[in-house]
Motif scaffolding. Structure first.
Motif, short mmCIF file in Angstrom:
data_model
loop_
_atom_site.label_atom_id
_atom_site.label_comp_id
_atom_site.label_asym_id
_atom_site.label_seq_id
_atom_site.Cartn_x
_atom_site.Cartn_y
_atom_site.Cartn_z
N ASP A 50 -12.05 5.07 -3.28
CA ASP A 50 -11.78 4.37 -4.55
C ASP A 50 -13.00 4.42 -5.49
OD1 ASP A 50 -10.16 1.84 -2.59
OD2 ASP A 50 -9.19 3.42 -3.75
N GLY A 71 -10.81 -6.88 -7.82
CA GLY A 71 -9.76 -6.17 -7.10
C GLY A 71 -9.34 -6.91 -5.85
N PHE A 72 -8.13 -6.62 -5.42
CA PHE A 72 -7.63 -7.23 -4.18
C PHE A 72 -6.62 -6.29 -3.52
CE2 PHE A 72 -6.49 -10.36 -1.12
CZ PHE A 72 -5.13 -10.20 -0.90
N SER A 73 -6.75 -6.15 -2.20
CA SER A 73 -5.67 -5.53 -1.44
C SER A 73 -5.44 -6.41 -0.23
CB SER A 73 -6.07 -4.12 -0.99
OG SER A 73 -7.06 -4.22 0.02
N ASP A 114 0.87 -1.19 0.00
CA ASP A 114 0.00 0.00 0.00
C ASP A 114 0.90 1.23 0.00
OD1 ASP A 114 -2.67 1.31 2.17
OD2 ASP A 114 -2.04 1.78 0.11
N ASP A 128 -9.93 10.26 -4.36
CA ASP A 128 -8.73 9.45 -4.46
C ASP A 128 -7.80 10.19 -5.41
OD1 ASP A 128 -8.07 5.89 -4.72
OD2 ASP A 128 -6.72 7.61 -4.76
N GLU A 181 -14.99 -6.46 -5.61
CA GLU A 181 -13.87 -6.42 -4.66
C GLU A 181 -14.42 -6.63 -3.27
OE1 GLU A 181 -10.89 -3.58 -5.52
OE2 GLU A 181 -9.77 -3.94 -3.68
N TYR A 189 -17.52 -5.60 -11.96
CA TYR A 189 -16.34 -5.38 -11.12
C TYR A 189 -16.71 -5.85 -9.71
CZ TYR A 189 -12.21 -3.53 -8.90
OH TYR A 189 -11.03 -3.43 -8.21
N ILE A 225 -13.13 -2.63 -0.43
CA ILE A 225 -12.66 -1.47 -1.17
C ILE A 225 -13.14 -0.23 -0.45
CG2 ILE A 225 -14.65 -1.40 -2.75
CD1 ILE A 225 -12.56 -0.70 -4.99
N GLU A 239 -8.17 10.23 0.48
CA GLU A 239 -7.47 9.00 0.88
C GLU A 239 -6.26 9.32 1.76
OE1 GLU A 239 -6.05 6.47 -2.30
OE2 GLU A 239 -5.27 5.00 -0.85
N ILE A 272 -4.81 9.72 -6.57
CA ILE A 272 -4.28 8.84 -7.62
C ILE A 272 -4.77 7.44 -7.27
CG2 ILE A 272 -2.27 7.77 -8.71
CD1 ILE A 272 -0.72 10.37 -8.19
N ASP A 273 -5.73 6.94 -8.06
CA ASP A 273 -6.19 5.55 -7.85
C ASP A 273 -5.41 4.66 -8.82
OD1 ASP A 273 -8.38 3.81 -6.53
OD2 ASP A 273 -8.31 3.22 -8.64
N GLY A 274 -4.75 3.66 -8.24
CA GLY A 274 -3.84 2.83 -9.03
C GLY A 274 -2.40 3.22 -8.74
N THR A 275 -2.16 3.60 -7.49
CA THR A 275 -0.83 4.08 -7.10
C THR A 275 0.26 3.05 -7.36
OG1 THR A 275 -1.76 5.53 -5.38
CG2 THR A 275 0.55 4.94 -5.16
C1 LIP Z 1 -6.40 0.73 -5.19
C2 LIP Z 1 -7.83 0.32 -5.49
C3 LIP Z 1 -7.94 -1.13 -5.92
C4 LIP Z 1 -7.35 -2.02 -4.89
C5 LIP Z 1 -5.90 -1.64 -4.70
C6 LIP Z 1 -5.74 -0.19 -4.24
P1 LIP Z 1 -5.13 3.01 -4.54
O1 LIP Z 1 -6.45 2.05 -4.69
O2 LIP Z 1 -8.34 1.13 -6.51
O3 LIP Z 1 -9.28 -1.48 -6.09
O4 LIP Z 1 -7.50 -3.34 -5.30
O5 LIP Z 1 -5.33 -2.49 -3.73
O6 LIP Z 1 -6.35 -0.04 -2.98
O7 LIP Z 1 -4.47 2.55 -3.27
O8 LIP Z 1 -4.26 2.79 -5.73
O9 LIP Z 1 -5.67 4.40 -4.42
#
Ligand code: LIP
Length: 261
Positions: free
Chosen positions: A213, A159-161, A43, A87, A206, A204, A209, A72, A89-92
């Motif tokens: 996001d 999606g997965f974190s 993360d 968010d 997850e 989609y 989430i 965020e 930048i989503d997809g950091t």
């Molecule tokens: C991301 C989410 C995504 C998740 C990633 C991450 P970020 O957000 O958009 O769905 O699977 O693990 O959390 O951290 O890039 O803003």
């Protein structure tokens, strides 16, 4: 019918998300200069995320000083009847590695629903936008979810974190594959929702989430004709939630395969 107030808010949000996207794109092109920090396992955050969020906070606060703001990186700032959820930048994880699949996401929510969303991918200059009751667009053109009803022709974003349970995620992926679907893990949940709205993905999902996001993507999918699971629970600011969005013909079949827990 879209009120003049919401229409004005949409125009300002579109301008702000483009400005923040341009700032982030500049950092993306100079990413080797970035100082990258770890907030947790897999993360990451950099000054690009923080500066994008501060720019958005400054512009939105100047225009709407009475509204709440949740980002965020900076958390909840100010309380008001409407809340901007960002968010920066989503997809950091993609961004810091030079993978061109990330976006800036700005949503406006009440306690129960997403009212307005703008989501900008500056790498390919795609701006997704929607306001409740006003339809969804990509660069100003209307977009719709697919009419897919057959799981064996469906492509599902998953999606997965590491906030999620690994064994559960593995079971979810196996279940979807055994049903004959294809799946994609792209690293950006926001773009996952945008691609469902644009008919590029059929669904989609997850398990956990965060609101930031998806705050923009929820209304974009809804206005593009998609079905959504109940995401906006009362404690949604404090914790991540499970989310399934899909074209109408696939929602129930996927819900049966991927039950909320
Ligand atoms: C991301 C989410 C995504 C998740 C990633 C991450 P970020 O957000 O958009 O769905 O699977 O693990 O959390 O951290 O890039 O803003």
């Amino acid at each position: 019918m879209v009120t003049e107030d919401l229409a004005a808010r949409l125009r300002i949000a579109e301008a702000v998300v483009r400005e923040a996207g341009a700032l982030a794109l500049g950092y993306f092109r100079r990413r080797h200069e970035l100082k990258i920090d770890a907030k947790g396992l897999q993360d990451l955050v950099s000054q690009a995320d923080r500066e994008s969020e501060e720019l958005i906070f400054a512009r939105i606060s100047e225009a709407f000083p009475e509204d709440s703001f949740l980002g965020e990186e900076g958390g909840l700032r100010r309380k008001g009847p409407l809340m901007w959820v960002v968010d920066p930048i989503d997809g950091t994880a993609n961004f810091v590695r030079g993978i061109p699949h990330w976006c800036v996401s700005i949503g406006l929510v009440t306690e129960s629903r997403s009212l307005l969303g703008v989501l900008y991918d500056p790498v390919v200059n795609e701006l997704f936008a929607a306001v409740a009751g006003g339809g969804a667009t990509l660069n100003g053109e209307p977009i719709r979810v697919t009419g897919e009803t057959d799981l064996t022709r469906a492509r599902v974003g998953i999606g997965f974190s590491h906030a999620s349970d690994i064994a559960r995620h593995s079971r979810d992926v196996r279940t979807v594959l055994e049903a004959g679907c294809d799946y994609l893990k792209s690293g950006s949940g926001a773009l996952g929702l945008a691609n469902v709205a644009a008919g590029r993905l059929d669904a989609y999902f997850e398990r956990r989430i965060n609101l930031w996001d998806v705050a923009a993507g929820l209304v974009i999918v809804e206005e593009a004709g998609g079905r959504l699971s109940d995401f906006m629970t009362p404690d949604i600011i404090a914790r991540a939630n499970e989310l399934l969005v899909a074209s109408p013909g696939l929602f129930d079949p996927l819900r049966r395969l991927l039950p909320a827990v």
